[in-house]
Design an enzyme around this catalytic site. Structure first.
Site, short mmCIF file in Angstrom:
data_model
loop_
_atom_site.label_atom_id
_atom_site.label_comp_id
_atom_site.label_asym_id
_atom_site.label_seq_id
_atom_site.Cartn_x
_atom_site.Cartn_y
_atom_site.Cartn_z
CD GLU A 235 -2.85 -1.11 2.43
OE1 GLU A 235 -4.04 -1.39 2.28
OE2 GLU A 235 -2.37 -0.80 3.54
CD GLU A 312 -4.94 -5.42 2.79
OE1 GLU A 312 -5.66 -4.57 3.36
OE2 GLU A 312 -3.71 -5.51 2.98
#
Length: 715
Positions: A235, A312
């Protein structure tokens, strides 16, 4: 040498590594290199993939290599995981990746099989895991891949069950884990810049990867293992925009033998930047909890003609201390509906989390935007996931399983599909009597020698742990002041603590605010000892800045004068300390009113048969840490929302067991901790309700029945 099933993965891996390094040095003679590459791959196919034909490798592969010197050629042949327009190709077979996240380091190894078989029974074909650098290299140059950190064993266990594996090795992992998985000792460098091209940071990553990848790279599908892909960093677009850093991490992985799929994962807003950071071979994946149709449409827009995957899909959410309600989560119906939409759009998916587990020890992370918004994460990482912290099947599990079996491509489902396993039994072992205690200040001789410092410094700057500083636990600053001193000011302290004069608490200390307090009047003359005990409650794991250090970070003024001449004690509560203190001779009978200051409390209990899972109900205590047979099972805090700690059976033993707790229980100097007369209320069957995702203070005698699918056994 006979190439057997057991050794061929490692043998083939090292041969390919030698070749790829040679290819890098000789890249100028492309014709010879490409020809050798084809012959080399063909020989490899005969050994490892005998069903693949001569024509495939000397025809299609050679034409591809002769016609295209792609970026991947700089690091040798890539593996057998490919992409089509809508899904993934693994050894030539189309597959929708149906994955669930389990972090091996949050689950005791004895339960890896139980959690993985339940993952497979849900209809998933892959398990995803992070790898925490701070656990595997706790001190620079000292590596640990044993016990709960035996990642090779975890991957092999998944392989035995027929599961694929996705690895997210960092170096940064977030994961609501201490400093996002980065070692605290990195902050011993006062100029450290994490997640950057800062040379000392990259050098540390290189050294760590030199030890990590020889363990995990041979387990790739190309070498007969189950690993199908690796994430590059984590991320990153939430944090920065340095493409040189991302390329450096990518290159480190390829140079160390990663041949399978590489990918990144980011939120919708980060996709545009993410696609510019790395070469086209790297797949973009997306993270979200809601609006799956819009999010996947955005992914498809930035990455047309390639398969979509949600790396995710947040099935729940984590909790912070002193947080009355969860920030966000999903009901079973909401989670199932979102998953159905994802599968209807022909996207692969990873359930984050499938099973959350526990933040054992001091490993919980924290969130913050600035000094005033620091929020440490609780010990439980239940996450309101389909499988509870204790490994129990939930209603969310059942509903999401039904969606998977009804909407996923049948060819991607496990065959045969296991029946849903039963939950592990729980037990209540009765009330524990904490009859012995030691004040914290009396345990200092069990810890390393103190460090003499002129002025207080953060724990990371201490010259302990081979000069790398202190990463976790508590730090005690001690000095001598005049008996008549009245006013103390601490300009900056992180995170929580207590000030004591001659071992008696005088002031509770909390994060970030300037602390000024008055000392009791003393007209006797002479001197007195000032102790300031500070707890690292967990470093930030997600923020634009991560270089937050712990302890006293500013000046300490005594009656307006900067005070010098201190000793700093590093109280890390390592396993060697906890096992030695258990049998030490300093324990005293617990007084009826408890200790007036921070102390250790000890209890012993006997288990007559095979140990079972249980919970420690800490609702009558204030703040501290619980140890079972020397193992730190995590923090408790009366502010909630978590009041009970999960104790997996493998941490217990048949026969005598020992529990002890640190506690910050004292008299009226604090605004809480008034239950110091009830120190013996370590109860048994308390659990976590996943139905409403709340951590409840349980008073029922049937709590094991209430929060588990079957009754507790009582001994």
């Amino acid at each position: 040498m006979r190439i057997t099933q057991n050794n061929r993965c490692t043998w083939y891996f090292h041969v390919r590594m030698i070749y790829s390094r040679w290819e890098q040095r000789a890249s100028g003679t492309s014709g010879v290199i490409v020809a050798f590459s084809c012959l080399y791959r063909f020989i490899g196919s005969l050994v490892f993939h005998p069903r693949r034909t001569f024509y495939e490798y000397l025809g299609i592969r050679m034409n591809r290599r002769l016609g295209e010197r792609s970026y991947e050629a700089s690091f040798g042949p890539l593996g057998v995981v490919r992409t089509s327009k809508e899904d993934f190709l693994i050894k030539g077979e189309h597959m929708t990746i149906l994955s669930g996240a389990i972090h091996y380091f949050r689950v005791v190894p004895d339960y890896w099989y139980d959690r993985l078989i339940k993952l497979k029974a849900m209809g998933l074909n892959t398990v995803e895991t992070y790898i925490p650098w701070n656990m595997h290299e706790p001190i620079p140059g000292e590596y640990d891949f044993s016990g709960i950190l035996d990642v090779r064993r975890f991957i092999r266990t998944a392989q035995k069950l027929g599961l694929h594996v996705i690895i997210r090795p960092g170096p940064y992992i977030c994961a609501e884990w201490e400093l996002g998985g980065l070692p605290g000792w990195l902050l011993h460098d006062p100029n450290m810049k994490l997640r950057s091209t800062h040379p000392p940071f990259l050098a540390a990553v290189e050294r760590y990867f030199d030890h990590l990848f020889p363990i995990i790279a041979p387990l790739q599908v190309s070498y007969g293992g189950p690993v199908i892909g690796f994430q590059v960093e984590n991320e990153y677009t939430y944090y920065g925009n340095d493409s040189n850093y991302m390329r450096a991490v990518h290159d480190m992985m390829r140079k160390r033998g990663v041949v399978e799929l590489l990918f990144t994962s980011d939120g919708v807003k980060g996709l545009k930047n993410a696609m510019t950071f790395l070469p086209p071979e790297v797949i973009l994946m997306i993270n979200f909890q809601s609006n799956p149709d819009k999010s996947l449409a955005a992914l498809q827009k930035f990455q047309p003609g390639r398969p979509m995957m949600v790396m995710e899909y947040w099935t729940g959410w984590f909790r912070h201390w002193n947080e009355p309600r969860p920030e966000r989560s999903l009901s079973p119906q909401e989670a199932a509906d979102g998953l159905k939409t994802i599968l209807s759009m022909k996207s692969s998916v990873n359930l984050y989390m499938f099973h959350g587990g526990t933040n054992f020890g001091f490993m919980n992370g924290a969130n913050e935007g600035d000094y005033s918004s620091y929020q440490p994460t609780v010990t439980s990482y239940d996450y309101d996931a389909p499988l509870s912290e204790a490994g129990d099947i939930t209603e969310k599990y059942k509903m999401m399983r039904e969606v998977i079996l009804s909407n996923a491509p049948p060819s991607s489902l496990p065959h045969p599909l296991p029946d849903i396993p039963v939950d592990l039994p729980k037990a209540r072992y009765g009330e524990l009597q904490f009859t012995l205690y030691i004040p914290i200040v009396d345990t200092l001789n069990y810890f390393p020698e103190p460090v003499n410092i002129k002025y207080p410094v953060s724990m990371e700057m201490l010259s302990v742990n081979k000069g790398s500083g202190q990463s976790y636990g508590f730090i005690l600053y001690r000095t001598v002041i005049d008996a008549g001193a009245r006013k103390v000011t601490i300009s900056k302290l992180r995170d929580h603590g207590v000030a004591m004069v001659n071992s008696v608490p005088v002031k509770k200390l909390t994060w970030f605010a300037e602390q000024t307090f008055l000392l009791p009047e003393d007209n006797t003359g002479g001197q007195k000892v000032l102790d300031i005990l500070v707890e690292n409650c967990g470093r930030t794991n997600f923020a634009k800045q991560l270089e937050f250090r712990k302890g006293i970070l500013g000046d300490v003024l005594v009656d307006g004068v900067k005070h010098s001449s201190w000793k700093a004690y590093s109280l890390e509560f390592k396993y060697s300390f906890t096992t030695s203190i258990e049998g030490g001779g300093l324990w005293k009978r617990t007084p009826p009113s408890g200790s007036p200051g921070p102390a250790l409390y000890k209890a012993s209990f006997n288990i007559k048969s095979q140990p079972l899972d249980t919970f420690a109900d800490m609702s009558g205590w204030s703040k501290g840490v619980v140890f079972i047979n020397g193992v730190n099972i995590g923090r408790y805090w009366s502010v909630g929302p978590q009041y009970s700690l999960y104790i997996p059976a493998p941490l217990l033993r048949r026969g005598p067991n020992t529990a002890f707790s640190t506690s910050e229980i004292w008299y009226a100097y604090l605004d809480y901790g008034t239950n110091y007369c009830n120190l013996r209320n370590l109860a048994d069957g308390a659990g976590i309700t996943t139905a409403t995702y709340g951590f409840t203070e349980h008073t029922s005698d049937d709590v094991c029945t209430q929060y588990s699918s079957h009754n507790c056994e009582k001994y």
